[in-house]
Scaffold this motif. Structure first.
Motif, PDB file in Angstrom:
ATOM      1  N   UNK A  49       0.847  -1.191   0.000  1.00  0.00           N
ATOM      2  CA  UNK A  49       0.000   0.000   0.000  1.00  0.00           C
ATOM      3  C   UNK A  49       0.883   1.243   0.000  1.00  0.00           C
ATOM      4  N   UNK A  50       0.390   2.292  -0.654  1.00  0.00           N
ATOM      5  CA  UNK A  50       1.087   3.574  -0.615  1.00  0.00           C
ATOM      6  C   UNK A  50       0.198   4.610   0.045  1.00  0.00           C
ATOM      7  N   UNK A  51       0.834   5.613   0.643  1.00  0.00           N
ATOM      8  CA  UNK A  51       0.116   6.636   1.402  1.00  0.00           C
ATOM      9  C   UNK A  51       0.565   8.000   0.905  1.00  0.00           C
ATOM     10  N   UNK A  52      -0.379   8.781   0.425  1.00  0.00           N
ATOM     11  CA  UNK A  52      -0.054  10.145   0.032  1.00  0.00           C
ATOM     12  C   UNK A  52      -0.100  11.022   1.273  1.00  0.00           C
ATOM     13  N   UNK A  53       0.965  11.771   1.483  1.00  0.00           N
ATOM     14  CA  UNK A  53       1.150  12.531   2.723  1.00  0.00           C
ATOM     15  C   UNK A  53       1.381  14.003   2.393  1.00  0.00           C
ATOM     16  N   UNK A  54       0.724  14.875   3.133  1.00  0.00           N
ATOM     17  CA  UNK A  54       1.019  16.302   3.081  1.00  0.00           C
ATOM     18  C   UNK A  54       1.918  16.649   4.255  1.00  0.00           C
ATOM     19  N   UNK A  55       3.089  17.166   3.955  1.00  0.00           N
ATOM     20  CA  UNK A  55       4.026  17.512   5.014  1.00  0.00           C
ATOM     21  C   UNK A  55       3.486  18.670   5.850  1.00  0.00           C
ATOM     22  N   UNK A  56       3.583  18.525   7.180  1.00  0.00           N
ATOM     23  CA  UNK A  56       3.141  19.577   8.086  1.00  0.00           C
ATOM     24  C   UNK A  56       4.307  20.197   8.851  1.00  0.00           C
ATOM     25  N   UNK A  57       5.436  19.484   8.896  1.00  0.00           N
ATOM     26  CA  UNK A  57       6.627  19.994   9.578  1.00  0.00           C
ATOM     27  C   UNK A  57       7.862  19.376   8.936  1.00  0.00           C
ATOM     28  N   UNK A  58       8.856  20.185   8.656  1.00  0.00           N
ATOM     29  CA  UNK A  58      10.148  19.705   8.156  1.00  0.00           C
ATOM     30  C   UNK A  58      11.223  20.448   8.926  1.00  0.00           C
ATOM     31  N   UNK A  59      11.780  19.797   9.948  1.00  0.00           N
ATOM     32  CA  UNK A  59      12.812  20.423  10.766  1.00  0.00           C
ATOM     33  C   UNK A  59      14.139  19.700  10.543  1.00  0.00           C
ATOM     34  N   UNK A  60      15.139  20.074  11.315  1.00  0.00           N
ATOM     35  CA  UNK A  60      16.469  19.504  11.132  1.00  0.00           C
ATOM     36  C   UNK A  60      16.500  18.006  11.456  1.00  0.00           C
ATOM     37  N   UNK A  61      15.757  17.589  12.442  1.00  0.00           N
ATOM     38  CA  UNK A  61      15.843  16.217  12.932  1.00  0.00           C
ATOM     39  C   UNK A  61      14.680  15.328  12.512  1.00  0.00           C
ATOM     40  N   UNK A  62      13.559  15.927  12.138  1.00  0.00           N
ATOM     41  CA  UNK A  62      12.378  15.100  11.837  1.00  0.00           C
ATOM     42  C   UNK A  62      11.440  15.836  10.911  1.00  0.00           C
ATOM     43  N   UNK A  63      10.549  15.050  10.343  1.00  0.00           N
ATOM     44  CA  UNK A  63       9.475  15.607   9.518  1.00  0.00           C
ATOM     45  C   UNK A  63       8.187  14.890   9.884  1.00  0.00           C
ATOM     46  N   UNK A  64       7.096  15.616   9.790  1.00  0.00           N
ATOM     47  CA  UNK A  64       5.785  15.034  10.072  1.00  0.00           C
ATOM     48  C   UNK A  64       4.857  15.352   8.906  1.00  0.00           C
ATOM     49  N   UNK A  65       3.841  14.524   8.784  1.00  0.00           N
ATOM     50  CA  UNK A  65       2.875  14.754   7.731  1.00  0.00           C
ATOM     51  C   UNK A  65       1.543  14.106   8.036  1.00  0.00           C
ATOM     52  N   UNK A 144       7.823   0.885  -7.306  1.00  0.00           N
ATOM     53  CA  UNK A 144       7.442  -0.418  -6.773  1.00  0.00           C
ATOM     54  C   UNK A 144       6.617  -0.239  -5.505  1.00  0.00           C
ATOM     55  N   UNK A 145       5.809  -1.255  -5.206  1.00  0.00           N
ATOM     56  CA  UNK A 145       5.017  -1.225  -3.991  1.00  0.00           C
ATOM     57  C   UNK A 145       5.589  -2.074  -2.879  1.00  0.00           C
ATOM     58  N   UNK A 146       6.519  -2.958  -3.234  1.00  0.00           N
ATOM     59  CA  UNK A 146       7.172  -3.819  -2.262  1.00  0.00           C
ATOM     60  C   UNK A 146       8.676  -3.792  -2.503  1.00  0.00           C
ATOM     61  N   UNK A 147       9.434  -3.945  -1.453  1.00  0.00           N
ATOM     62  CA  UNK A 147      10.886  -4.033  -1.578  1.00  0.00           C
ATOM     63  C   UNK A 147      11.290  -5.470  -1.895  1.00  0.00           C
TER      64      UNK A 147
END
Length: 254
Positions: A49-65, A144-147
């Motif tokens: 499965x794939x998940x489309x994400x809108x980024x809400x935070x992009x900092x030096x150590x982490x990102x959230x979406x 690809x959808x799987x590694x």
């Protein structure tokens, strides 16, 4: 509209409606791609499965979406094609990993044959980490959808045993009297097409006659690719492409 950037992430980084990214992905988002809050990406947890994400935070150590859409990836082949590639020197094995992943190979098994330049199975952690990264980056680029799975290296007899347990098992060999095309047409006549197919490819210089005889004793079929001699890193990819084409896996969607 350009395709969204894709990233395979650990499953535990993904919650039902949010994703938290750390490590090298954050560096790529922030410093390489220069993405910002409001930009969209695709994340995959190796579940198909794939998940489309809108980024809400992009900092030096982490990102959230925030997860906007979840959908099944439709790019994975129906056939589980395993490539047992004999160990090659230099970047040739890495090239086979990269291009095999792009084509749709589902599993790679490094195999030790008599003419391998590398004559041991203990692959250091740095090399395995590099191979894993090459496979992941190729899977992301190829949508690809799987590694693809990267197995531990094994000796030829062990590889032959494992291949025949999974389904049809083929060895590319210059002296084969049967062509790959003939074998694929034989599979067409089966009542139920195989779900798994294994392909064994030799090192520089190919397999010895003793190794070919050994493989046949285990139930592996010897097949050829025609009158021209291909390099070790090329032969497996040509055969994989031919198999996937024959099975309709290289058709345009829709």
């Amino acid at each position: 509209m350009n395709p969204l950037h894709r990233f395979f992430i650990p499953p535990d980084a993904l919650a039902p409606n949010r994703v938290i990214l750390t490590g090298t992905v954050v560096h790529q988002l922030r410093h390489v791609l220069r993405l910002r809050p409001g930009d969209h990406i695709i994340v995959l947890d190796d579940s198909g499965w794939e998940h489309e994400v809108e980024l809400t935070e992009v900092s030096r150590e982490r990102a959230e979406g925030a997860v906007l859409v979840r959908r099944l990836v439709e790019t994975e082949p129906q056939i589980q094609l395993s490539l047992y590639q004999s160990l090659l020197k230099g970047e040739r094995f890495e090239w086979a990993l990269q291009k095999g992943t792009e084509l749709g190979v589902m599993e790679f098994v490094p195999t030790l044959a008599a003419r391998c330049v590398v004559q041991h199975l203990d692959l250091n952690a740095h090399r395995l980490e590099r191979w894993t990264r090459i496979v992941q980056e190729a899977a992301e680029q190829a949508r690809r959808g799987r590694l693809p799975r990267l197995q531990s290296a094994m000796l030829l007899p062990e590889a032959c045993k494992r291949m025949v347990r999974a389904g049809p098992a083929l060895m590319l060999h210059e002296g084969a009297r049967t062509s790959l095309r003939q074998v694929l047409h034989e599979l067409d006549r089966l009542d139920r097409p195989p779900l798994n197919l294994s392909l064994l490819v030799g090192p520089e210089g190919g397999f010895t006659e003793q190794e070919a005889t050994l493989a046949e004793r285990y139930g592996v079929r010897l097949v050829g690719l025609g009158p021209r001699i291909l390099r070790a890193e090329t032969a497996g990819l040509v055969a994989a492409a031919a198999i996937l084409y024959h099975l309709g896996e290289l058709e345009s969607p829709g």
